[in-house]
Design a protein around this motif. Structure first.
Motif, mmCIF file in Angstrom:
data_model
loop_
_atom_site.group_PDB
_atom_site.id
_atom_site.type_symbol
_atom_site.label_atom_id
_atom_site.label_comp_id
_atom_site.label_asym_id
_atom_site.label_seq_id
_atom_site.Cartn_x
_atom_site.Cartn_y
_atom_site.Cartn_z
ATOM 1 N N ARG A 142 4.381 -30.758 -50.740
ATOM 2 C CA ARG A 142 4.201 -32.037 -50.087
ATOM 3 C C ARG A 142 2.763 -32.508 -50.303
ATOM 4 N NH1 ARG A 142 6.472 -35.284 -46.593
ATOM 5 N NH2 ARG A 142 5.125 -36.317 -45.079
ATOM 6 N N ARG B 32 -0.743 -37.951 -48.053
ATOM 7 C CA ARG B 32 -0.507 -39.375 -48.260
ATOM 8 C C ARG B 32 -1.747 -40.089 -48.773
ATOM 9 N NH1 ARG B 32 2.251 -39.058 -43.495
ATOM 10 N NH2 ARG B 32 4.424 -38.873 -43.956
ATOM 11 N N PRO C 89 7.033 -41.258 -47.393
ATOM 12 C CA PRO C 89 6.962 -42.301 -46.364
ATOM 13 C C PRO C 89 6.377 -41.813 -45.038
ATOM 14 C CG PRO C 89 9.183 -41.460 -46.521
ATOM 15 C CD PRO C 89 8.400 -40.793 -47.626
ATOM 16 N N GLU C 90 5.779 -42.742 -44.300
ATOM 17 C CA GLU C 90 5.291 -42.444 -42.952
ATOM 18 C C GLU C 90 6.442 -42.518 -41.960
ATOM 19 O OE1 GLU C 90 1.772 -44.807 -41.821
ATOM 20 O OE2 GLU C 90 1.626 -45.165 -43.971
ATOM 21 N N LEU D 37 9.054 -32.210 -42.154
ATOM 22 C CA LEU D 37 8.468 -33.548 -42.280
ATOM 23 C C LEU D 37 7.788 -33.953 -40.979
ATOM 24 C CD1 LEU D 37 11.326 -35.358 -44.208
ATOM 25 C CD2 LEU D 37 9.047 -34.839 -45.066
ATOM 26 N N THR E 253 4.423 -32.628 -40.520
ATOM 27 C CA THR E 253 3.334 -33.285 -41.243
ATOM 28 C C THR E 253 3.093 -34.699 -40.727
ATOM 29 O OG1 THR E 253 4.812 -34.143 -42.936
ATOM 30 C CG2 THR E 253 3.824 -31.980 -43.342
ATOM 31 N N GLY E 254 3.732 -35.064 -39.625
ATOM 32 C CA GLY E 254 3.433 -36.348 -38.998
ATOM 33 C C GLY E 254 4.370 -37.483 -39.371
ATOM 34 N N THR E 255 5.448 -37.186 -40.109
ATOM 35 C CA THR E 255 6.403 -38.240 -40.456
ATOM 36 C C THR E 255 7.231 -38.608 -39.226
ATOM 37 O OG1 THR E 255 6.568 -37.266 -42.651
ATOM 38 C CG2 THR E 255 8.243 -38.885 -42.056
ATOM 39 N N THR F 96 11.323 -26.419 -47.980
ATOM 40 C CA THR F 96 11.073 -27.267 -46.819
ATOM 41 C C THR F 96 9.650 -27.779 -46.692
ATOM 42 O OG1 THR F 96 10.747 -25.287 -45.549
ATOM 43 C CG2 THR F 96 12.902 -26.309 -45.405
#
Lengths: 275, 330
Positions: free
Chosen positions: A11, A14, B158-159, B185, B188-190, A7
């Motif tokens: 990651r 970005r 993706p955002e 997700l 983490t701000g998605t 999960t």
């Protein structure tokens, strides 16, 4: 099967996706074409049709050619067979193979899925078509070299025309495949919807039957068929018999068909199955 | 991220008076509006044909809005797709992959088509397909195919993530794993916009939700808000020989409404404990057994069914009446 989803780990931030990792049309085309090439290689029927038919079929009509008065038209068996083989490469390596590919990707909802991403519509079509176009081009080269060695066709007298003919024929075949896919419901029915253009082209575009051997008036009409200009340029490239005016006229017809096909694809191509 | 303007931080998705009319004249979306903030999970609920997918397709930039205004990350997702697509991930309700490619080949193809792609193996691990890389897509189960679809939506990191019925066809374990993934997700701000048929899913995942009906938003709010607007319910069968009038006065029990169907009685109340205690005390005193006794607090399901029921009772009215009713429904 590992059932538990990981999960959080792995990651990436970005911010690390810098400009270097930005998707470009070239990268996207390569990725899609690579996948399509894998698919093509896994489809035995498609491989057989694309690779063998253009090589074998022209030679099966050779006995019929001996009946025709080719010399009187400034032709010889070698050039006629060469032209036929290149024409069949347009039809079998590119046209029929791509009608199936476009329809099958649409029916599997692959096109729909691709359209949600960064890749644009023209890139999707081109990327899907690239492997077949490359196979078609390779066939043309093999046939040209093979006929040169075995049938004494020699090098083309007007190489530029021959190259233009091959390229126009490949591009137009791919565009016509996309048009045909637009009116084809299933992969099975593609074998039927592709038939009209194949028959018309074989008989009327100077592939199986050189247009020079047809009655003049009929030949004049046949020169306006979609693949006729490409075949005529190829043949003229080897014989060197086309006049400047004939070349321009032939190019004009080829470009007109290309424009019509592109317009039809823009308007009529279907990206998802009809419900 | 430093370059994003302040406005974006407030609303990653903005929809104002969106209409979507299909070629045949059918109006699937009839003037809806909502906003989704960064890092929020927003769920669109509704019966089949309510307009969920028609709405999401416009947000994904697959179709233009017929009228109204839609902004994703500050841009029109259809007209300015180049600015939006690299920052969004999409999982369609029904998307496809070539059946003869393997899982890894499919992910590799997709990775070549997105900006800032993460390693394929990492994303496949994330959705639990790590050990299935060499398997052809045609050999995957329906649930595995959904997870492959999710993996591809996540490849570009993706955002904003659009998930159209992400867990349809998954077994209970797969569904929970997907929920965990969506929560991670969000952490983490998605920003996630999802549609679903499963009310439990919306209740578990969504920060806010909207229930659509006939192209309009009937109710919107946090799951708690939407649920709180609904009464709790008690239902039971009256024993033979007893009538509704034999019960204690319903208003005194805090019951706000009731229905009787044969011998089955359904009560609605906002004071569940008081109503239930009153009813059970009466039954104890009268020495009767209340068959099929069911006491349940308000749930999203009640809200949803309430809206669906409204849909059925509205069935005979013209479109204008529909409009008037659904405007007041929220």
């Amino acid at each position: 099967m590992s059932d538990v989803m990981d999960t959080g780990a792995g990651r990436t931030a970005r911010a690390s996706a810098g400009p270097a990792a930005r998707s470009t049309p070239g990268r996207r085309l390569r990725a899609l074409a690579r996948a399509e090439l894998t698919l093509l290689a896994r489809n035995r029927t498609a491989v057989f049709t694309a690779l063998l038919v253009p090589l074998v079929l022209p030679f099966s009509v050779r006995p019929a050619l001996d009946q025709l008065d080719l010399k009187g038209q400034g032709l010889n068996v070698g050039t006629v067979l060469l032209t036929a083989a290149i024409g069949f490469a347009f039809l079998f390596a590119v046209y029929t193979s791509l009608v199936s590919a476009f329809v099958s990707r649409r029916e599997e909802l692959v096109l729909k899925r691709l359209r949600t991403g960064e890749i644009g519509d023209p890139e999707i079509l081109l990327g899907t078509a690239l492997p077949s176009l490359c196979v078609g081009l390779a066939q043309c080269v093999i046939v040209a070299v093979g006929c040169g060695l075995l049938l004494d066709t020699g090098a083309p007298k007007a190489p530029l025309l021959a190259v233009a003919g091959v390229l126009l024929g490949l591009v137009l075949s791919a565009a016509l495949a996309a048009v045909t896919a637009g009116i084809t419901k299933t992969v099975e029915s593609a074998q039927v919807t592709a038939l009209p253009l194949m028959f018309v082209s074989m008989l009327g575009s100077g592939m199986a039957v050189p247009l020079e051997t047809l009655p003049d008036r009929l030949a004049d009409v046949c020169r306006f068929l979609p693949l006729s200009p490409a075949v005529r340029l190829v043949q003229g490239g080897w014989t060197g018999q086309l006049t400047g005016g004939q070349v321009l006229g032939t190019l004009a017809i080829a470009l007109a068909w290309t424009a019509v096909a592109v317009f039809a694809v823009q308007r009529r191509f279907r990206w998802e199955p009809r419900h | 991220m430093a370059t994003h303007d302040i406005h974006e931080h407030e609303h990653v998705i903005e929809v104002t008076d969106l209409h979507r009319v299909y070629g045949g004249g059918f109006e699937a979306v009839r003037g809806i509006g909502f906003q989704v903030g960064r890092g929020e999970v927003f769920a669109l609920l509704g019966t089949n044909g309510a307009g969920k997918t028609s709405t999401v397709e416009v947000l994904e930039g697959l179709a233009p809005a017929s009228s109204g205004r839609v902004r994703v990350l500050g841009h029109d997702p259809y007209a300015e797709r180049g600015a939006v697509r690299p920052r969004t991930g999409v999982m369609l309700q029904e998307g496809g992959f070539p059946s003869e490619l393997t899982v890894t080949e499919t992910a590799r193809m997709w990775a070549g088509c997105v900006s800032g792609a993460r390693p394929e193996a990492e994303v496949l691990d994330q959705v639990g397909l790590g050990g299935r890389g060499a398997v052809r897509v045609k050999q995957l189960s329906g649930g595995e195919r959904r997870r492959l679809d999710l993996a591809l939506a996540l490849l570009g990191d993706p955002e904003v993530l659009f998930l159209d019925e992400p867990t349809t066809g998954l077994d209970a374990e797969g569904r929970r794993a997907t929920w965990e993934l969506v929560r991670a997700l969000r952490a983490t701000g998605t920003t996630v916009l999802l549609t679903t048929h499963y009310l439990e899913e919306a209740e578990n995942l969504a920060d806010r939700l909207a229930i659509m009906r006939e192209g309009r938003i009937a109710v919107t709010g946090t799951p708690a808000d939407v649920t709180a607007a609904q009464p709790s319910r008690i239902s039971f069968r009256l024993p033979d020989g007893y009538h509704l009038g034999d019960l204690p006065p319903l208003a005194a029990l805090g019951v706000t409404g009731h229905e009787v169907e044969g011998r089955t009685v359904r009560l609605r109340t906002r004071e569940l404990q008081r109503a239930a205690t009153g009813l059970l005390t009466w039954a104890e005193g009268a020495r009767v057994e209340l068959g099929g006794l069911d006491v349940r607090s308000a749930s999203l399901e009640e809200a949803f069914l309430g809206i669906a029921q409204q849909h059925r009772t509205d069935g005979g009215l013209g479109p204008a009446a529909h409009g008037a009713k659904s405007e007041t429904a929220a």
